[in-house]
Design a protein around this motif. Sequence first.
Motif, mmCIF file in Angstrom:
data_model
loop_
_atom_site.group_PDB
_atom_site.id
_atom_site.type_symbol
_atom_site.label_atom_id
_atom_site.label_comp_id
_atom_site.label_asym_id
_atom_site.label_seq_id
_atom_site.Cartn_x
_atom_site.Cartn_y
_atom_site.Cartn_z
ATOM 1 N N THR A 195 4.077 4.887 40.565
ATOM 2 C CA THR A 195 4.940 6.064 40.489
ATOM 3 C C THR A 195 5.441 6.418 41.893
ATOM 4 N N LEU A 196 6.149 7.532 41.979
ATOM 5 C CA LEU A 196 6.647 7.971 43.281
ATOM 6 C C LEU A 196 5.511 8.272 44.247
ATOM 7 N N CYS A 199 4.925 4.899 45.899
ATOM 8 C CA CYS A 199 6.109 4.461 46.640
ATOM 9 C C CYS A 199 6.369 5.340 47.853
ATOM 10 N N ASP A 200 6.232 6.646 47.685
ATOM 11 C CA ASP A 200 6.442 7.556 48.820
ATOM 12 C C ASP A 200 5.396 7.339 49.904
ATOM 13 N N ILE A 345 12.310 0.474 44.325
ATOM 14 C CA ILE A 345 13.066 1.460 45.084
ATOM 15 C C ILE A 345 14.537 1.072 45.159
ATOM 16 N N GLY A 348 16.071 2.348 42.024
ATOM 17 C CA GLY A 348 15.538 3.660 41.701
ATOM 18 C C GLY A 348 16.394 4.430 40.715
ATOM 19 N N THR A 583 9.322 5.793 39.412
ATOM 20 C CA THR A 583 10.205 5.396 40.505
ATOM 21 C C THR A 583 11.591 5.039 39.999
#
Length: 596
Positions: A195-196, A199-200, A345, A348, A583
């Motif tokens: 999930t974000l 990725c973040d 990403i 996205g 994402t």
Amino acid sequence: MTETPPSQSEDRATRGPEVLGNTEASPLASSAASATLRGSPPQRLSLPSFFRVKVGAGIVRDIRARAPWYWSDWKDAWNYRVVPATLLIFFANVLPGIAFSLDLIETTQQYGVSEVLLSSFMAAFVFSVFGAQPLCIAGVTGPITVLNQTIYNIIEKHPDSPDYLHFIGWVYLWGAILHWITAALNWCNFLRYVTLFSCDTFGFYVAWVYLQYGIQVLTREFNDPSSTLPGALVSIILALLMLVTSFLFQFLSRSGLFHRHVRRFLADYGMPISLIASSAMAYWGRFNTANPLTLPVNGAFKAANGREWLVRFWELDGKWVGIAFPFGFALWVLFFFDHNVSSLIAQGSEFPLRKPPGFHYDFFLLGITTFLAALLGVPAPNGLIPQAPIHTRSLLVMGRPLKENSKSDEDIEDRAGSSKTSAIAVDVKGEPDPTATPWREVPIAVVEQRVSNLAQGSLCLVLLSGPFLHVLNLIPRGVLAGLFWYMGLDALAGNGITVKLTYFLNDRVFTRRDEPLRRVRKSRILLFVAVQLTAFGATFAITQTIAAIGFPVIILLLIPVRTLLVPRLPFTSEELSILDGPTASPFTMESVGGAL
């Protein structure tokens, strides 16, 4: 009129827009339309079902989904957006790749600039011509150079150390085999748990790696015997000049100044112009007499130390073959997360994509490029952050927002197919939305094609020729440091962690009323960010030690931390849904069994 792939002709109502020839895309390309592009989302699979899927089913499904679009991938490149995208991603890919490798080159003496350029070309050729996700840019990046250098430091301490390229060849071979097994057994389906949050956190880590390397490029000049103090100080000035001018162009491109075509030009070419101008400043007046260090190069199309290009790694002593396996496993862990997250990403949910992805098939191809890197003795390429999303963003077709009372998507698509002004919003009469802010544009489509990736990789091969190697040798290292800072800070500005911290620090009076974070308690925002920063700190800290070989495992642990630990913390379901999310869109996640 736009063309329809043979397998999709009977499903016109659910298709996204096309960008063929020089016709810009229809405004119906939105993330909502993309999410329903191929019907209802697939049923969610339970974890044990991953192991009951037919061997190779994911690869076959990816090929079948992407094959009908292959010809349009080439025809869609007849669009102006491909030109600035090629130049932008070329500078953003090859120069950081070389700068990342400087420490590896100087430490091991086994690589040169030629190896980095050849690796970048190989990755671009394979993924642009054969890949299912040509928007994802692959090349040489910081994590793989850290891994390679750590392996060198470990084996060189052994009194009976093997030949480095032979040993790393077996590391790559083991990694390639694990790549092929992963793709065949459909293990890329685990990406539905990414999930974000993950990725973040990983993007935050990569951004700080860029900032760190920018500093290292400059500090290395103070210790280099071929450098002088005036030259090192000039390099700092050039780095700051590159950083400031790049952000100046970015600011102007996002402001309300000038005509929108001028702003788009500044967004497309601001960074290359800054790089060229900053490099030219090194040869002006007293800056030139300071003689700042430039990029090192070797002979045209020649490998480091004059070795032959083919590495016979199979000649390695048997005991080292087994020792290479754990390192190959670490490489597989790194690439599984790094490459697939780069692909996620790059596709996205903020990008209005219409063509299907293919994670299993592309990961199989990544195994092939890893094996070729073993044979050629070059750093193994993989997906790049932040270059991959930069590439997709540079291919965006911008337009005016749609009116709420506009016609159905199908009617708009039919109208756009016969109109050469389809890059603006239309109302029920086919006219621009008069209520939209005149200079406000939103992404309405992406020029999804293969040429920009192939072209930027081909330019890497062109750089291997003598005249262009000379031009490459003229670029000051200080300019590369500024490029690192610009890309790192730009990635930080759009990172979810930074956005949450900025919201926390902002005066609530100046926060938009429709901001979703308003519905989350500030203590919970801090708790969520604290977990992310703890994971980032652990990853960044371990890369500064001899234990850096294990940093890919910490990165991979982000997935179970989000899946198993974070839900047990005192968050409500609504707060978690606002703080985190998938994402990519459900359409993109279909390749891995859908999003959770």
